[in-house]
Design a protein around this motif. Structure first.
Motif, PDB file in Angstrom:
ATOM      1  N   ALA A  93      21.540  32.540  78.799  1.00 54.20           N
ATOM      2  CA  ALA A  93      21.852  31.288  79.503  1.00 54.20           C
ATOM      3  C   ALA A  93      20.603  30.464  79.776  1.00 54.20           C
ATOM      4  O   ALA A  93      20.709  29.280  80.089  1.00 54.20           O
ATOM      5  CB  ALA A  93      22.571  31.591  80.815  1.00 54.20           C
ATOM      6  N   GLY A  94      19.426  31.106  79.656  1.00 55.23           N
ATOM      7  CA  GLY A  94      18.197  30.332  79.798  1.00 55.23           C
ATOM      8  C   GLY A  94      17.213  30.829  80.835  1.00 55.23           C
ATOM      9  O   GLY A  94      16.205  30.174  81.085  1.00 55.23           O
ATOM     10  N   ALA A  95      17.479  31.992  81.461  1.00 57.11           N
ATOM     11  CA  ALA A  95      16.542  32.516  82.460  1.00 57.11           C
ATOM     12  C   ALA A  95      15.245  32.952  81.792  1.00 57.11           C
ATOM     13  O   ALA A  95      15.230  33.371  80.632  1.00 57.11           O
ATOM     14  CB  ALA A  95      17.167  33.690  83.209  1.00 57.11           C
ATOM     15  N   ASP A  96      14.139  32.857  82.547  1.00 57.96           N
ATOM     16  CA  ASP A  96      12.832  33.233  82.025  1.00 57.96           C
ATOM     17  C   ASP A  96      12.507  34.696  82.271  1.00 57.96           C
ATOM     18  O   ASP A  96      11.718  35.299  81.535  1.00 57.96           O
ATOM     19  CB  ASP A  96      11.742  32.371  82.682  1.00 57.96           C
ATOM     20  N   ASP A  97      13.084  35.273  83.304  1.00 61.64           N
ATOM     21  CA  ASP A  97      12.793  36.660  83.652  1.00 61.64           C
ATOM     22  C   ASP A  97      13.902  37.138  84.576  1.00 61.64           C
ATOM     23  O   ASP A  97      14.770  36.368  84.984  1.00 61.64           O
ATOM     24  CB  ASP A  97      11.427  36.768  84.342  1.00 61.64           C
ATOM     25  N   TYR A  98      13.898  38.438  84.915  1.00 62.59           N
ATOM     26  CA  TYR A  98      14.880  38.937  85.861  1.00 62.59           C
ATOM     27  C   TYR A  98      14.256  40.023  86.720  1.00 62.59           C
ATOM     28  O   TYR A  98      13.291  40.678  86.331  1.00 62.59           O
ATOM     29  CB  TYR A  98      16.127  39.463  85.156  1.00 62.59           C
ATOM     30  N   ILE A  99      14.820  40.187  87.919  1.00 59.96           N
ATOM     31  CA  ILE A  99      14.377  41.198  88.870  1.00 59.96           C
ATOM     32  C   ILE A  99      15.614  41.923  89.384  1.00 59.96           C
ATOM     33  O   ILE A  99      16.605  41.286  89.757  1.00 59.96           O
ATOM     34  CB  ILE A  99      13.621  40.570  90.054  1.00 59.96           C
ATOM     35  N   VAL A 100      15.560  43.252  89.396  1.00 56.98           N
ATOM     36  CA  VAL A 100      16.656  44.048  89.939  1.00 56.98           C
ATOM     37  C   VAL A 100      16.458  44.211  91.446  1.00 56.98           C
ATOM     38  O   VAL A 100      15.385  44.609  91.896  1.00 56.98           O
ATOM     39  CB  VAL A 100      16.730  45.421  89.253  1.00 56.98           C
ATOM     40  N   LYS A 101      17.474  43.862  92.225  1.00 59.70           N
ATOM     41  CA  LYS A 101      17.414  44.008  93.678  1.00 59.70           C
ATOM     42  C   LYS A 101      17.676  45.452  94.087  1.00 59.70           C
ATOM     43  O   LYS A 101      18.421  46.153  93.391  1.00 59.70           O
ATOM     44  CB  LYS A 101      18.444  43.097  94.349  1.00 59.70           C
ATOM     45  N   PRO A 102      17.117  45.894  95.214  1.00 59.39           N
ATOM     46  CA  PRO A 102      16.153  45.178  96.064  1.00 59.39           C
ATOM     47  C   PRO A 102      14.758  45.216  95.449  1.00 59.39           C
ATOM     48  O   PRO A 102      14.373  46.211  94.821  1.00 59.39           O
ATOM     49  CB  PRO A 102      16.192  45.978  97.373  1.00 59.39           C
ATOM     50  N   ALA A 103      14.019  44.140  95.619  1.00 56.99           N
ATOM     51  CA  ALA A 103      12.680  44.038  95.032  1.00 56.99           C
ATOM     52  C   ALA A 103      11.638  43.949  96.134  1.00 56.99           C
ATOM     53  O   ALA A 103      11.836  43.245  97.132  1.00 56.99           O
ATOM     54  CB  ALA A 103      12.589  42.806  94.130  1.00 56.99           C
ATOM     55  N   ARG A 104      10.538  44.661  95.957  1.00 60.66           N
ATOM     56  CA  ARG A 104       9.441  44.589  96.923  1.00 60.66           C
ATOM     57  C   ARG A 104       8.773  43.215  96.857  1.00 60.66           C
ATOM     58  O   ARG A 104       8.813  42.532  95.841  1.00 60.66           O
ATOM     59  CB  ARG A 104       8.406  45.678  96.639  1.00 60.66           C
ATOM     60  N   GLY A 105       8.143  42.845  97.960  1.00 59.75           N
ATOM     61  CA  GLY A 105       7.454  41.565  98.020  1.00 59.75           C
ATOM     62  C   GLY A 105       6.396  41.422  96.957  1.00 59.75           C
ATOM     63  O   GLY A 105       6.206  40.340  96.386  1.00 59.75           O
TER      64      GLY A 105
END
Length: 232
Positions: A93-105
């Motif tokens: 869809a066009g996202a540049d990256d992804y992060i799986v929650k929960p993510a540390r600061g």
């Protein structure tokens, strides 16, 4: 620091991420729905979007596509799980990256900094200083300093990861880069990263720069090794 739009329906997550990023100097606007997020795009004018995929009114995929239809702002997906189909659809869809929650600061900050660097001038490949301001490769004209790419004289709208990938590959035509090398240099993932980021970005980039994505002239696959630019 940057202006971050966080589109996340979970109030606890939204407040936690907002607090974390504000402590690190970012200006953050939170939106609980897709429509609220799209409206905030006009009023808040963020530098980057953190986008949850599971929203109550419309999917994050649709929100991502609607943003991409008019803007090439960096987008990082937030997903509660690393499901293959969610990640692939989000990247397509066009996202540049992804992060799986929960993510540390620390993870959030590192990914935000990396994706913003992709959108910044002056990071055009292995040796951008040696390149001419505007290069011609077949039908493509690449302006590394201005971060502009044109085909047949028409400017192309490239997302930050697409632009960085094209600049990096085209800086050394004919050289083959593995997916892991591209993850390290384009996405700045120093660990053994997710090759789907590379493959999805290549697919999107081909739809924009190639006459036929099935017979690519510019972004070529070297089976068993990775990708290269040309030779033309």
């Amino acid at each position: 620091m940057s202006r971050v739009l966080l589109i996340e329906d979970d109030r606890a997550v939204r407040e936690g991420v907002t607090l974390t990023l504000r402590r690190r100097g970012h200006e953050v606007e939170g939106a609980p729905t897709g429509e609220a997020g799209l409206a905030a795009m006009e009023t808040f004018r963020p530098d980057l979007v953190l986008l949850d995929l599971m929203l109550p009114d419309k999917s994050g995929f649709e929100v991502c596509r609607r943003i991409r239809a008019t803007q090439q702002i960096p987008i990082i997906m937030l997903t509660a799980r690393g499901d293959d189909i969610d990640v692939v659809l989000g990247l397509e869809a066009g996202a540049d990256d992804y992060i799986v929650k929960p993510a540390r600061g620390e993870v959030l900050e590192a990914r935000i900094r990396a994706v913003l660097r992709r959108a910044a001038p002056g990071d055009g490949g292995p040796d951008p200083a040696a390149a001419q301001p505007v290069e011609t490769h077949g039908d493509l004209a690449i302006d590394r300093k201005g971060l502009l790419v044109a085909k047949h004289g028409q400017d192309l709208a490239l997302a930050p990861s697409e632009m960085k990938l094209l600049l990096y590959l085209s800086a050394t035509p004919g050289r083959v880069f593995s997916r892991q090398q591209l993850l390290e240099h384009v996405w700045e993932h120093s660990y053994h990263g997710d090759a789907r980021l590379v493959d999805a970005c290549v697919m999107r980039l081909r739809t924009k720069v190639e006459d036929s994505s099935r017979s690519p002239r510019y972004i070529q696959t070297v089976r068993g090794f990775g990708y290269r630019f040309g030779p033309l």
